[in-house]
Motif scaffolding. Structure first.
Motif, PDB file in Angstrom:
ATOM      1  N   LYS A 211       0.812  -1.382   0.187  1.00  0.00           N
ATOM      2  CA  LYS A 211       0.146  -0.331  -0.178  1.00  0.00           C
ATOM      3  C   LYS A 211       0.618   1.244   0.173  1.00  0.00           C
ATOM      4  CE  LYS A 211      -4.430  -1.898   0.056  1.00  0.00           C
ATOM      5  NZ  LYS A 211      -4.651  -1.833  -1.396  1.00  0.00           N
ATOM      6  N   ALA A 212       2.150   1.212   0.644  1.00  0.00           N
ATOM      7  CA  ALA A 212       2.777   2.920   0.781  1.00  0.00           C
ATOM      8  C   ALA A 212       2.962   2.401  -1.334  1.00  0.00           C
ATOM      9  CB  ALA A 212       3.993   2.043   1.370  1.00  0.00           C
ATOM     10  N   GLY A 213       3.809   0.955  -1.226  1.00  0.00           N
ATOM     11  CA  GLY A 213       4.601   1.382  -2.891  1.00  0.00           C
ATOM     12  C   GLY A 213       3.640   1.403  -3.985  1.00  0.00           C
ATOM     13  N   LEU A 214       1.677   1.631  -3.584  1.00  0.00           N
ATOM     14  CA  LEU A 214       1.154   2.164  -4.197  1.00  0.00           C
ATOM     15  C   LEU A 214       1.061   3.353  -4.256  1.00  0.00           C
ATOM     16  CD1 LEU A 214      -0.933   0.471  -5.946  1.00  0.00           C
ATOM     17  CD2 LEU A 214      -2.882   0.348  -3.694  1.00  0.00           C
ATOM     18  N   LEU A 215       1.411   4.776  -3.631  1.00  0.00           N
ATOM     19  CA  LEU A 215       1.184   5.954  -3.189  1.00  0.00           C
ATOM     20  C   LEU A 215       2.436   6.442  -4.174  1.00  0.00           C
ATOM     21  CD1 LEU A 215       1.135   6.273   0.672  1.00  0.00           C
ATOM     22  CD2 LEU A 215      -0.579   6.288  -1.302  1.00  0.00           C
ATOM     23  N   GLY A 216       3.717   5.109  -3.872  1.00  0.00           N
ATOM     24  CA  GLY A 216       5.349   5.615  -4.908  1.00  0.00           C
ATOM     25  C   GLY A 216       3.822   5.907  -5.728  1.00  0.00           C
ATOM     26  N   LEU A 217       3.597   4.835  -6.589  1.00  0.00           N
ATOM     27  CA  LEU A 217       3.476   4.324  -7.896  1.00  0.00           C
ATOM     28  C   LEU A 217       2.435   5.273  -8.604  1.00  0.00           C
ATOM     29  CD1 LEU A 217       3.145   2.629 -10.452  1.00  0.00           C
ATOM     30  CD2 LEU A 217       1.574   2.138  -9.166  1.00  0.00           C
ATOM     31  N   THR A 218       1.909   6.388  -7.809  1.00  0.00           N
ATOM     32  CA  THR A 218       0.312   7.539  -7.744  1.00  0.00           C
ATOM     33  C   THR A 218       1.369   8.222  -8.742  1.00  0.00           C
ATOM     34  OG1 THR A 218      -0.949   6.582  -6.495  1.00  0.00           O
ATOM     35  CG2 THR A 218      -1.307   8.191  -6.604  1.00  0.00           C
ATOM     36  N   LYS A 219       2.051   8.662  -7.060  1.00  0.00           N
ATOM     37  CA  LYS A 219       3.445   9.866  -7.668  1.00  0.00           C
ATOM     38  C   LYS A 219       4.187   9.800  -8.363  1.00  0.00           C
ATOM     39  CE  LYS A 219       2.390  11.212  -2.618  1.00  0.00           C
ATOM     40  NZ  LYS A 219       2.949  11.486  -1.298  1.00  0.00           N
ATOM     41  N   ALA A 220       4.494   8.578  -9.274  1.00  0.00           N
ATOM     42  CA  ALA A 220       5.460   8.932 -10.215  1.00  0.00           C
ATOM     43  C   ALA A 220       4.319   8.427 -11.867  1.00  0.00           C
ATOM     44  CB  ALA A 220       6.972   7.140 -10.441  1.00  0.00           C
ATOM     45  N   VAL A 221       3.559   7.753 -11.483  1.00  0.00           N
ATOM     46  CA  VAL A 221       3.016   8.056 -12.775  1.00  0.00           C
ATOM     47  C   VAL A 221       1.788   9.572 -13.429  1.00  0.00           C
ATOM     48  CG1 VAL A 221       0.774   6.252 -13.774  1.00  0.00           C
ATOM     49  CG2 VAL A 221       2.566   5.325 -12.360  1.00  0.00           C
ATOM     50  N   ALA A 222       1.612  10.301 -11.958  1.00  0.00           N
ATOM     51  CA  ALA A 222       0.689  11.124 -12.203  1.00  0.00           C
ATOM     52  C   ALA A 222       2.364  11.774 -12.574  1.00  0.00           C
ATOM     53  CB  ALA A 222       0.717  11.721 -10.876  1.00  0.00           C
TER      54      ALA A 222
ATOM     55  N   THR B 112      -5.260  12.717 -14.756  1.00  0.00           N
ATOM     56  CA  THR B 112      -4.626  12.048 -13.250  1.00  0.00           C
ATOM     57  C   THR B 112      -4.639  11.512 -12.500  1.00  0.00           C
ATOM     58  OG1 THR B 112      -6.710  12.534 -12.576  1.00  0.00           O
ATOM     59  CG2 THR B 112      -5.811  14.630 -12.915  1.00  0.00           C
ATOM     60  N   VAL B 113      -3.543  10.939 -11.829  1.00  0.00           N
ATOM     61  CA  VAL B 113      -3.734   9.522 -10.986  1.00  0.00           C
ATOM     62  C   VAL B 113      -3.245  10.462  -9.447  1.00  0.00           C
ATOM     63  CG1 VAL B 113      -2.350   7.613 -10.824  1.00  0.00           C
ATOM     64  CG2 VAL B 113      -1.983   9.070 -12.988  1.00  0.00           C
ATOM     65  N   ASN B 114      -4.178   9.695  -9.026  1.00  0.00           N
ATOM     66  CA  ASN B 114      -4.726  10.361  -7.162  1.00  0.00           C
ATOM     67  C   ASN B 114      -4.526   8.039  -6.262  1.00  0.00           C
ATOM     68  OD1 ASN B 114      -4.295  13.350  -6.965  1.00  0.00           O
ATOM     69  ND2 ASN B 114      -6.151  12.411  -8.592  1.00  0.00           N
TER      70      ASN B 114
ATOM     71  N   THR C 278      -3.414  16.243  -8.516  1.00  0.00           N
ATOM     72  CA  THR C 278      -2.268  14.993  -9.076  1.00  0.00           C
ATOM     73  C   THR C 278      -1.634  15.118  -8.627  1.00  0.00           C
ATOM     74  OG1 THR C 278      -2.269  13.939 -10.989  1.00  0.00           O
ATOM     75  CG2 THR C 278      -1.047  15.933 -10.854  1.00  0.00           C
ATOM     76  N   GLY C 279      -1.018  13.468  -7.783  1.00  0.00           N
ATOM     77  CA  GLY C 279      -0.641  12.627  -6.852  1.00  0.00           C
ATOM     78  C   GLY C 279      -0.671  13.072  -5.943  1.00  0.00           C
ATOM     79  N   HIS C 280      -2.155  13.512  -5.615  1.00  0.00           N
ATOM     80  CA  HIS C 280      -2.516  13.196  -4.180  1.00  0.00           C
ATOM     81  C   HIS C 280      -3.221  12.008  -3.284  1.00  0.00           C
ATOM     82  CE1 HIS C 280      -3.887  15.942  -1.389  1.00  0.00           C
ATOM     83  NE2 HIS C 280      -4.928  15.135  -1.206  1.00  0.00           N
ATOM     84  N   VAL C 281      -2.969  12.193  -1.711  1.00  0.00           N
ATOM     85  CA  VAL C 281      -3.413  11.475  -1.401  1.00  0.00           C
ATOM     86  C   VAL C 281      -4.135  11.994  -0.411  1.00  0.00           C
ATOM     87  CG1 VAL C 281      -2.719   9.344   0.289  1.00  0.00           C
ATOM     88  CG2 VAL C 281      -0.855   9.867  -0.816  1.00  0.00           C
ATOM     89  N   LEU C 282      -5.101  11.367  -0.753  1.00  0.00           N
ATOM     90  CA  LEU C 282      -6.472  11.616  -0.041  1.00  0.00           C
ATOM     91  C   LEU C 282      -6.788  11.060   1.197  1.00  0.00           C
ATOM     92  CD1 LEU C 282      -8.778  13.486   0.337  1.00  0.00           C
ATOM     93  CD2 LEU C 282      -9.993  12.558  -1.507  1.00  0.00           C
TER      94      LEU C 282
END
Ligand code: NAI
Length: 250
Positions: free
Chosen positions: A162-173, A182-184, A238-242
């Motif tokens: 789940k932490a990896g997913l946050l990195g992935l989200t921001k990189a792809v964003a 947008t990727v969030n 984009t690249g946000h964690v809500l």
């Protein structure tokens, strides 16, 4: 009707948070492709979600695929494109947990969770990103977890995924920002689904007292955050964690 005319894919849409997301995006006018894992175990409940959407005048169809299997993901993608022609919104919701203290965690248990919760998002995002890029529009929403932000006893595999997913989200964003996509991520806290009701009551209570809003969340409350991120209201986010966690982590 904030999603009128859009096509959304929701992975793991037959139960829990995924079910609530499928219903909520449909309520806002999106056509929904509901992914489910297993014909025997999940098809009937996935179809029940589709029927609930259609009873309200929406459009939905179910598609089987194990998101941790790239060949099945590509087959599902082709079937969805055949039915709906395009995908505007991808909600990577499918996820599992296999809890064990790290000292007792074998590689198989580690890998099982990483395969679904992280690799599955890789395969699904790859499968649908190309079409979004070609059309210059897309909304990708990854369902992470508070556990990826603060860790949790017995969940090294799940926390890593789940932490990896946050990195992935921001990189792809960053990579697709110039393409109208947008990727969030949404990071739910403890939400009342089978994943949480399976936890022993005394352990649930230990978590509950740590939540400023003093209760677990509801799947519908996560779904509302997803609808927001899927809509055009968030064209500059984009690249946000809500966080949808009752204040448990801020
Ligand atoms: P759930 O177990 O009801 O839903 C997970 C769904 O994913 C199920 O429909 C399951 O069949 C599907 N799935 C599992 N493996 C799959 C695979 N390989 N391919 C396709 N589908 C697969 O649990 P819940 O709570 O609704 O979880 C949804 C998401 O929310 C998960 O990613 C979970 O990690 C996340 N989450 C849940 C929290 C909670 O408190 N319930 C808190 C934070 C995050």
């Amino acid at each position: 009707m904030r999603l009128k005319g859009r096509v959304a894919v929701v992975t793991g849409g037959s139960s829990g948070i995924g079910r609530a997301i499928a219903l909520a995006v449909a309520e806002e006018g999106a056509d929904v492709a509901i992914n489910f894992l297993n014909f025997q175990r999940n098809e009937a409940s996935a179809q029940a979600v589709a029927q609930a959407i259609e009873r309200k005048g929406g459009t939905a169809e179910t598609f089987q695929a194990d998101v941790s299997d790239p060949a099945q993901v590509l087959q599902m993608r082709d079937a969805i494109l055949q039915r709906f022609e395009r995908v505007d919104i991808l909600v990577n919701n499918a996820g599992i947990n296999r809890d064990k203290s790290f000292i007792n965690m074998d590689y198989e248990t580690w890998k099982a969770v990483l395969s679904v919760d992280l690799d599955g998002v890789f395969y699904c995002t790859k499968a649908f990103l190309e079409g979004m890029t070609a059309r210059g529009y897309g909304r990708i929403i990854n369902i992470s977890s508070i556990v990826g932000q603060i860790g949790n006893f017995g969940q090294a595999n799940y926390a890593a995924a789940k932490a990896g997913l946050l990195g992935l989200t921001k990189a792809v964003a960053r990579e697709v920002a110039g393409k109208g996509i947008t990727v969030n991520a949404v990071a739910p806290g403890f939400i009342e689904t089978e994943m949480v009701t399976a936890i022993p009551e005394d352990v649930q209570e230990r978590f509950r007292v740590q939540i400023p809003l003093q209760r677990f969340g509801k799947p519908e409350e996560v779904a509302k955050a997803v609808v927001f991120l899927a809509s055009e209201d968030t064209s500059y986010i984009t690249g946000h964690v809500l966080n949808v966690n009752g204040g448990m982590y801020m």
